[in-house]
Design a protein around this motif. Sequence first.
Motif, short mmCIF file in Angstrom:
data_model
loop_
_atom_site.label_atom_id
_atom_site.label_comp_id
_atom_site.label_asym_id
_atom_site.label_seq_id
_atom_site.Cartn_x
_atom_site.Cartn_y
_atom_site.Cartn_z
N TYR A 47 29.77 57.84 20.48
CA TYR A 47 30.17 59.23 20.27
C TYR A 47 28.95 60.13 20.50
O TYR A 47 27.81 59.70 20.36
N GLU A 83 31.39 61.15 10.02
CA GLU A 83 31.90 62.34 10.70
C GLU A 83 31.56 62.20 12.17
O GLU A 83 30.38 62.14 12.53
N ILE A 84 32.58 62.14 12.99
CA ILE A 84 32.38 62.04 14.45
C ILE A 84 32.40 63.46 15.00
O ILE A 84 33.32 64.23 14.71
N ASP A 86 31.36 66.39 18.33
CA ASP A 86 31.19 66.60 19.76
C ASP A 86 29.76 67.05 20.06
O ASP A 86 28.91 67.04 19.17
N VAL A 91 32.86 68.86 13.95
CA VAL A 91 33.49 67.63 13.47
C VAL A 91 34.86 67.45 14.13
O VAL A 91 35.71 68.33 14.07
N ILE A 92 35.03 66.29 14.77
CA ILE A 92 36.28 65.96 15.45
C ILE A 92 37.15 65.08 14.55
O ILE A 92 38.35 65.25 14.46
N LYS A 93 36.50 64.13 13.89
CA LYS A 93 37.23 63.12 13.12
C LYS A 93 36.38 62.68 11.94
O LYS A 93 35.16 62.58 12.04
N LYS A 94 37.04 62.42 10.81
CA LYS A 94 36.36 61.88 9.63
C LYS A 94 36.96 60.52 9.30
O LYS A 94 38.18 60.34 9.36
N ILE A 95 36.08 59.59 8.95
CA ILE A 95 36.51 58.23 8.61
C ILE A 95 35.87 57.85 7.28
O ILE A 95 34.69 58.10 7.07
N GLY A 115 35.18 53.75 14.65
CA GLY A 115 36.01 54.88 15.08
C GLY A 115 37.23 54.47 15.86
O GLY A 115 38.24 55.16 15.85
N SER A 116 37.17 53.32 16.52
CA SER A 116 38.32 52.81 17.27
C SER A 116 39.17 51.87 16.43
O SER A 116 40.09 51.24 16.95
N ASP A 117 38.84 51.73 15.15
CA ASP A 117 39.59 50.91 14.20
C ASP A 117 39.63 49.43 14.62
O ASP A 117 40.66 48.77 14.49
#
Length: 125
Positions: A47, A83-84, A86, A91-95, A115-117
């Motif tokens: 990322y 926190e992923i 750009d 922040v695009i995505k939180k895991i 992030g890709s699970d």
Amino acid sequence: MRRSAVNVGIIIFFVIISVFLYNAGKGYNLLVDNKAITIDGQELQPYAWVNVDVSTSKKPVLLKAGGRDVVFVIGKTHQIHVEIMDEQKNVIKKIEKKFKLTRQSGDLLSIPALGSDVSQWIQKR
């Protein structure tokens, strides 16, 4: 005779407590990796930016694509917050995930795999 049995019991008690405290307080160096990785023939790209916070570490780690850092954690059970972001650091995505460290699980945390699970996001070096 009774005194000897009590002394042996106390020694066994302290040995058990010592082993428990050693395992509970043991520290681990984890490698947090934001590099391209291939798992089961699937190539996962890094990322642009990631912010990684492991529950027992002192501070979060900010990594750009291709980056790697070491995080010191204490204990076996942890929670990771990622926190992923750009290129502009939006922040695009939180895991959030809980994980447990063992000698068999490894000590390399792959953020693209997380992030890709992918189930193998914790690997051995």
